[in-house]
Design a protein around this motif. Sequence first.
Motif, mmCIF file in Angstrom:
data_model
loop_
_atom_site.group_PDB
_atom_site.id
_atom_site.type_symbol
_atom_site.label_atom_id
_atom_site.label_comp_id
_atom_site.label_asym_id
_atom_site.label_seq_id
_atom_site.Cartn_x
_atom_site.Cartn_y
_atom_site.Cartn_z
ATOM 1 N N ARG A 7 -37.109 -8.444 -1.720
ATOM 2 C CA ARG A 7 -37.258 -8.118 -0.294
ATOM 3 C C ARG A 7 -37.021 -6.638 -0.005
ATOM 4 N N LYS A 8 -36.266 -5.976 -0.842
ATOM 5 C CA LYS A 8 -35.934 -4.555 -0.649
ATOM 6 C C LYS A 8 -37.042 -3.618 -1.163
ATOM 7 N N ARG A 9 -37.904 -4.107 -2.046
ATOM 8 C CA ARG A 9 -38.953 -3.282 -2.648
ATOM 9 C C ARG A 9 -39.880 -2.723 -1.569
ATOM 10 N N ARG A 10 -40.176 -1.431 -1.668
ATOM 11 C CA ARG A 10 -41.058 -0.752 -0.726
ATOM 12 C C ARG A 10 -41.954 0.231 -1.471
ATOM 13 N N SER A 11 -43.066 0.568 -0.853
ATOM 14 C CA SER A 11 -43.869 1.696 -1.312
ATOM 15 C C SER A 11 -43.208 2.958 -0.786
ATOM 16 N N VAL A 12 -42.867 3.855 -1.693
ATOM 17 C CA VAL A 12 -42.300 5.156 -1.323
ATOM 18 C C VAL A 12 -43.301 6.180 -1.834
ATOM 19 N N PHE A 13 -43.873 6.936 -0.902
ATOM 20 C CA PHE A 13 -45.002 7.810 -1.191
ATOM 21 C C PHE A 13 -44.550 9.204 -1.635
ATOM 22 N N PRO A 14 -45.410 9.918 -2.374
ATOM 23 C CA PRO A 14 -45.037 11.251 -2.875
ATOM 24 C C PRO A 14 -44.487 12.201 -1.812
ATOM 25 N N ALA A 15 -45.005 12.146 -0.604
ATOM 26 C CA ALA A 15 -44.517 13.036 0.458
ATOM 27 C C ALA A 15 -43.043 12.776 0.787
ATOM 28 N N GLN A 16 -42.528 11.614 0.413
ATOM 29 C CA GLN A 16 -41.131 11.258 0.679
ATOM 30 C C GLN A 16 -40.191 11.692 -0.458
ATOM 31 N N CYS A 125 -37.412 0.102 -10.465
ATOM 32 C CA CYS A 125 -37.234 1.340 -9.687
ATOM 33 C C CYS A 125 -36.408 1.066 -8.431
ATOM 34 N N THR A 126 -36.683 -0.031 -7.761
ATOM 35 C CA THR A 126 -35.930 -0.391 -6.552
ATOM 36 C C THR A 126 -34.455 -0.526 -6.876
ATOM 37 N N GLU A 127 -34.156 -1.219 -7.956
ATOM 38 C CA GLU A 127 -32.762 -1.415 -8.362
ATOM 39 C C GLU A 127 -32.080 -0.079 -8.685
ATOM 40 N N MET A 128 -32.835 0.861 -9.259
ATOM 41 C CA MET A 128 -32.263 2.153 -9.657
ATOM 42 C C MET A 128 -32.285 3.184 -8.524
ATOM 43 N N GLY A 129 -32.852 2.825 -7.364
ATOM 44 C CA GLY A 129 -32.913 3.761 -6.244
ATOM 45 C C GLY A 129 -33.974 4.839 -6.411
ATOM 46 N N ILE A 130 -35.010 4.541 -7.194
ATOM 47 C CA ILE A 130 -36.120 5.471 -7.402
ATOM 48 C C ILE A 130 -37.302 4.970 -6.576
ATOM 49 N N GLY A 131 -37.879 5.868 -5.791
ATOM 50 C CA GLY A 131 -39.052 5.499 -5.019
ATOM 51 C C GLY A 131 -40.264 5.368 -5.920
ATOM 52 N N SER A 132 -41.154 4.450 -5.561
ATOM 53 C CA SER A 132 -42.356 4.268 -6.366
ATOM 54 C C SER A 132 -43.496 3.743 -5.503
ATOM 55 N N TYR A 133 -44.697 3.918 -6.041
ATOM 56 C CA TYR A 133 -45.909 3.595 -5.289
ATOM 57 C C TYR A 133 -47.064 3.430 -6.271
ATOM 58 N N TRP A 134 -47.846 2.356 -6.094
ATOM 59 C CA TRP A 134 -49.038 2.140 -6.911
ATOM 60 C C TRP A 134 -50.244 2.616 -6.119
ATOM 61 N N SER A 135 -50.906 3.627 -6.629
ATOM 62 C CA SER A 135 -52.107 4.176 -6.012
ATOM 63 C C SER A 135 -53.310 3.796 -6.867
ATOM 64 N N SER A 136 -54.363 3.297 -6.226
ATOM 65 C CA SER A 136 -55.585 2.928 -6.955
ATOM 66 C C SER A 136 -56.800 3.587 -6.315
ATOM 67 N N PHE A 158 -52.361 4.511 -10.573
ATOM 68 C CA PHE A 158 -51.234 5.386 -10.917
ATOM 69 C C PHE A 158 -49.964 4.864 -10.268
ATOM 70 N N PHE A 159 -48.883 4.881 -11.039
ATOM 71 C CA PHE A 159 -47.565 4.495 -10.540
ATOM 72 C C PHE A 159 -46.775 5.777 -10.353
ATOM 73 N N TYR A 160 -46.660 6.190 -9.098
ATOM 74 C CA TYR A 160 -45.914 7.403 -8.755
ATOM 75 C C TYR A 160 -44.437 7.057 -8.677
ATOM 76 N N MET A 161 -43.590 7.954 -9.165
ATOM 77 C CA MET A 161 -42.139 7.768 -9.126
ATOM 78 C C MET A 161 -41.476 9.049 -8.632
ATOM 79 N N GLY A 162 -40.408 8.888 -7.836
ATOM 80 C CA GLY A 162 -39.659 10.053 -7.396
ATOM 81 C C GLY A 162 -38.400 9.659 -6.653
ATOM 82 N N HIS A 163 -37.428 10.526 -6.705
ATOM 83 C CA HIS A 163 -36.209 10.303 -5.929
ATOM 84 C C HIS A 163 -36.482 10.670 -4.480
#
Length: 184
Positions: A7-16, A125-136, A158-163
Amino acid sequence: MILDLIRKRRSVFPAQYNDKPVAKADIEKVLEAANWAPNHKKTEPWRFKVMTGKTKEKLGLFLSLKYMENVADPKQMKAKKLIENPKMAGAIIAICMQRDPKESLPEWEEIAATSMAVQNMWLCCTEMGIGSYWSSPPLIKFMDEFFEMEPGEKCLGFFYMGHFDGELPEGTREPIEDKVVWAD
């Protein structure tokens, strides 16, 4: 509880994303989670190409160029975003699927297994507090010009990752009761 994590999983985009790099050990942990996805006939079709450093910038330039070459009326804003988004990410993982050479199962099952691998990555990533997003983006069809790919391998996105800083909004879903039919 796993349901809370889901339930906590979210798309976190590169701009964030902020400038904090994603540690190689964290990327490896995420990839290990992917490797435990369920898959029919144990084909393990997921393949990943990890991009950090200058390769992210090269990806952005490549995508922007392909966009400008292949879209009838390209927009400068879109071309710029294609260049900038990869640079904002701590890491980008190309999500690829390797088709079973024997074609012993339908392709959709291997795509589904790869998608489950990505869900494992996202939850990790959600568990580790890393933002992520699948872009197609449609431009993934050109990735065999950017990467060396095996016969039968295709890029799914692409699976984008970032703090990131701050809190993410709570998610919402329509009630599951509206999507289920029980048959006794």
